[in-house]
Scaffold this active site. Structure first.
Site, PDB file in Angstrom:
ATOM      1  N   ASP A 207       0.902  -1.149   0.000  1.00 44.71           N
ATOM      2  CA  ASP A 207       0.000   0.000   0.000  1.00 44.71           C
ATOM      3  C   ASP A 207       0.942   1.199   0.000  1.00 44.71           C
ATOM      4  O   ASP A 207       1.568   1.493   1.025  1.00 44.71           O
ATOM      5  CB  ASP A 207      -0.867  -0.006   1.264  1.00 44.71           C
ATOM      6  N   HIS A 208       1.054   1.875  -1.141  1.00 47.03           N
ATOM      7  CA  HIS A 208       2.148   2.840  -1.261  1.00 47.03           C
ATOM      8  C   HIS A 208       2.018   4.023  -0.304  1.00 47.03           C
ATOM      9  O   HIS A 208       2.990   4.717  -0.046  1.00 47.03           O
ATOM     10  CB  HIS A 208       2.336   3.300  -2.707  1.00 47.03           C
ATOM     11  N   LYS A 212       5.092   6.685   2.171  1.00 45.12           N
ATOM     12  CA  LYS A 212       5.258   8.138   2.140  1.00 45.12           C
ATOM     13  C   LYS A 212       5.901   8.588   3.450  1.00 45.12           C
ATOM     14  O   LYS A 212       5.479   8.167   4.531  1.00 45.12           O
ATOM     15  CB  LYS A 212       3.899   8.830   1.960  1.00 45.12           C
ATOM     16  N   GLU A 246      -8.305  14.162  -4.622  1.00 45.49           N
ATOM     17  CA  GLU A 246      -7.437  14.195  -5.803  1.00 45.49           C
ATOM     18  C   GLU A 246      -8.047  15.140  -6.827  1.00 45.49           C
ATOM     19  O   GLU A 246      -9.269  15.172  -6.989  1.00 45.49           O
ATOM     20  CB  GLU A 246      -7.363  12.806  -6.436  1.00 45.49           C
ATOM     21  N   HIS A 270      -5.750   2.851   1.477  1.00 47.76           N
ATOM     22  CA  HIS A 270      -5.057   4.070   1.912  1.00 47.76           C
ATOM     23  C   HIS A 270      -5.747   4.762   3.106  1.00 47.76           C
ATOM     24  O   HIS A 270      -5.100   5.123   4.085  1.00 47.76           O
ATOM     25  CB  HIS A 270      -4.957   5.069   0.761  1.00 47.76           C
ATOM     26  N   LYS A 370     -12.216  11.772  -6.627  1.00 50.84           N
ATOM     27  CA  LYS A 370     -11.425  12.207  -7.784  1.00 50.84           C
ATOM     28  C   LYS A 370     -12.026  13.512  -8.293  1.00 50.84           C
ATOM     29  O   LYS A 370     -13.189  13.809  -8.042  1.00 50.84           O
ATOM     30  CB  LYS A 370     -11.499  11.146  -8.872  1.00 50.84           C
TER      31      LYS A 370
END
Ligand code: NDP
Ligand code: BG6
Length: 524
Positions: A207-208, A212, A246, A270, A370
């Site tokens: 999970d990127h 961070k 986003e 996330h 989004k």
């Protein structure tokens, strides 16, 4: 509610503070010509090479369906690097170093011959380095619909083999992209498949967000300072808002997004990761299992939504055409690969209640969408108002609550908003007394310069070193699904005839504001 399967512990070493060099290994990327590889993985590998964190005998094998040679694949990756927003300047020497170690194998992952071809290529590459028994990292940068078949083939072909302990060498590790499954049942089935074939210590569910810097800082901020932690509970916090907004749309990923929607794409992973880091208890040590145990406990304490709760607790919506950053952009239903009558939500807002000693009665409001007005991800802890308001009617009306905001991106940092007396105002009992909110602000950029490592760079290095702390464990991923599943289930059983819409470039639909009204508050 279903209970997650038992988890074997990993016993990986304590998380390292400095950046160690990766172990010698061959990395195989399934989906080596896809969007993720081009935009994130190749730039991350390039940066590792630039910092000399890759060993001299590192090798990269991209695997995809296209007809490519090693040279045309290298050219494709070079072209992708020049378009990547992660890369500022490509150093030719570094690129040449990486090129010499980059190879390609073609094949369809549903067919045996693809794996025979990969085996041949790996034999060629690895025998050149003089080491036949090499560490291997398999990265599944492919759509979730092919995870299962790829994993089964990977094992049956003998390309990846089970190791019995974290210490066994050579190591074989598998990185699996998100979303891990599409529901609790499918995630449990995928976990069963994975754990039948491999040990948990070999699996890196990525999970990127966890890579961070600003997300990793949440634990440091909370547990390396003693001034905030005493306030971090139901006695002082009125509610928490977690936002991942986003400004981009679906960016050509309409096919994937139609299957996923915002809950699977952003919430299950996330947003719930941010929630666990903000809400967890201090771990007993900074090891992978201790940190993950505490995160799982938070997910266990989340009050499950029952059918009747879903309507008032979750809002969904879809973007219409509008203007973002001064440019006019189309509605979601006009994006490529999206049907004109699509009812896939691109925005959701959700109230989450954590029924534990620390957080009982403190709502956590999560939202993501989004094509919103701005790109901003943050966790905002809003504190309770003082018990007695001393400063006259005018001042009281103007007072806003104290808020501590952890900005995940952009402009990573932390700010604390509190009230001060506006200079020049008179005696506190006069109607003229004025109060103004001010911010005390820390930004990473100002303090350390803008050289934060991109998330994928950190996470890839962790996989090659063998540090699973920032990856999701099987029970964690299942618990996260168990929070999202009732909502998906409810939506499935009560399909909307139409969705609330919000203009691209706005902060979402009006309905999202109603979610907070019961708590006499509003979105930041
Ligand atoms: P893409 O569709 O761009 O890439 C997928 C790749 O897999 C393509 O190269 C595709 O080849 C290949 N592929 C699919 N099926 C097969 C098959 N049967 N045999 C061989 N190759 C196959 O997807 P993304 O790169 O966007 O996403 C990949 C994964 O990463 C997903 O799980 C996604 O959720 C995750 N992810 C993506 C992010 C992003 O920004 N893109 C961010 C975070 C996670 P072909 O082109 O021939 O179909
Ligand atoms: C990915 C989602 O996991 O995260 C994308 O699939 C989303 O839809 C992206 O755009 C957001 O990541 P970041 O790092 O830009 O906030």
């Amino acid at each position: 509610m279903k209970t997650p399967q038992a988890v074997p512990l990993i016993r990986a070493p304590r998380r390292r503070g400095s950046r160690d060099k990766a172990d010698p290994c061959t990395m195989v990327i399934f989906g080596g010509a896809g969007d993720l590889t081009k935009r994130k993985l190749i730039p991350a590998i390039y940066y590792l090479a630039e910092q000399k964190l890759l060993p001299d005998n590192f090798a990269l094998l991209g695997v995809a369906r296209d007809q490519n040679t090693d040279d045309s694949y290298r050219a494709m990756m070079r072209e992708a690097m020049s378009r990547s927003d992660e890369i500022h300047k490509v150093n030719d020497d570094v690129w040449q170093w990486l090129c010499q170690r980059t190879f390609y194998a073609g094949g369809d992952f549903t067919r045996d011959d693809a794996y025979a071809n990969i085996k041949t290529r790996l034999n060629e590459i690895e025998s050149k380095s003089g080491e036949e028994d090499r560490n291997r990292l398999f990265y599944l940068a492919i759509p979730p619909s092919v995870f299962e078949t790829t994993l089964t083939h990977l094992c049956a072909s003998g390309l990846a083999r089970r190791t019995h302990s974290y210490e066994e060498r050579p190591w074989n590790r598998i990185v699996i992209e998100k979303p891990f499954g599409t529901s609790l049942d499918s995630a449990m089935a995928l976990n069963r498949l994975v754990l039948d074939e491999f040990g948990e210590h070999q699996i890196y569910r990525i999970d990127h967000y966890l890579g961070k810097e600003s997300v990793q800082n949440i634990l440091v901020f909370r547990f390396a300072n003693s001034i905030f932690e005493p306030l971090w509970n139901r006695h002082y916090v009125s509610h928490v808002q977690i936002t991942a907004a986003e400004s981009v749309g679906v960016e050509g990923r309409g096919k994937y997004y139609e299957e996923a929607g915002v809950l699977r794409d952003m919430f299950q992973n996330h947003l719930l990761q941010l929630l666990t880091l903000a809400a967890m208890e201090p771990p007993s040590s900074f090891t992978a299992d201790a940190v993950r145990d505490e995160k799982v406990k938070v997910l266990h304490s989340v009050r499950p939504l029952v059918q009747g709760d879903c309507e008032p607790a979750v809002v969904r919506a879809q973007y219409d055409g509008g203007t973002v950053d001064g440019k006019s952009v189309p509605a979601y239903t006009s994006e490529p690969d999206v049907p004109a009558n699509s009812l896939t939500p691109t925005f959701a807002a959700m109230r989450v209640d954590i029924n534990n000693w620390r957080w009982k009665g403190v709502p956590f409001y999560l939202r993501s969408g989004k094509r919103m007005a701005r790109r901003i991800s943050e966790i905002a802890i809003q504190f309770r108002s003082p018990p007695l308001l001393l400063f006259g009617q005018k001042a009281v009306e103007e007072m806003s609550p104290s808020v501590l905001t952890m900005r995940v991106q952009p402009d990573e940092g932390i700010s604390l908003r509190f009230q001060v007396k506006t200079p020049g105002a008179m005696h506190e009992l006069t109607p003229g007394l004025e109060i103004t909110p001010v911010d005390m602000d820390f930004t990473y950029g100002e303090a350390f310069g803008n050289d934060a490592h991109p998330a994928y760079e950190t996470l890839l290095l962790d996989c090659m070193i063998g540090d699973p702390t920032l990856f999701t464990r099987s029970d964690e991923v299942e618990m996260a699904w168990s929070i999202i599943d009732p909502v998906l289930d409810y939506w499935g059983k009560h399909p909307a005839r139409s969705l609330p819409r919000y203009p691209a470039g706005s902060w979402g639909p009006e309905e999202a504001n109603k979610l907070l009204l019961g708590d006499h508050t509003r979105w930041r």
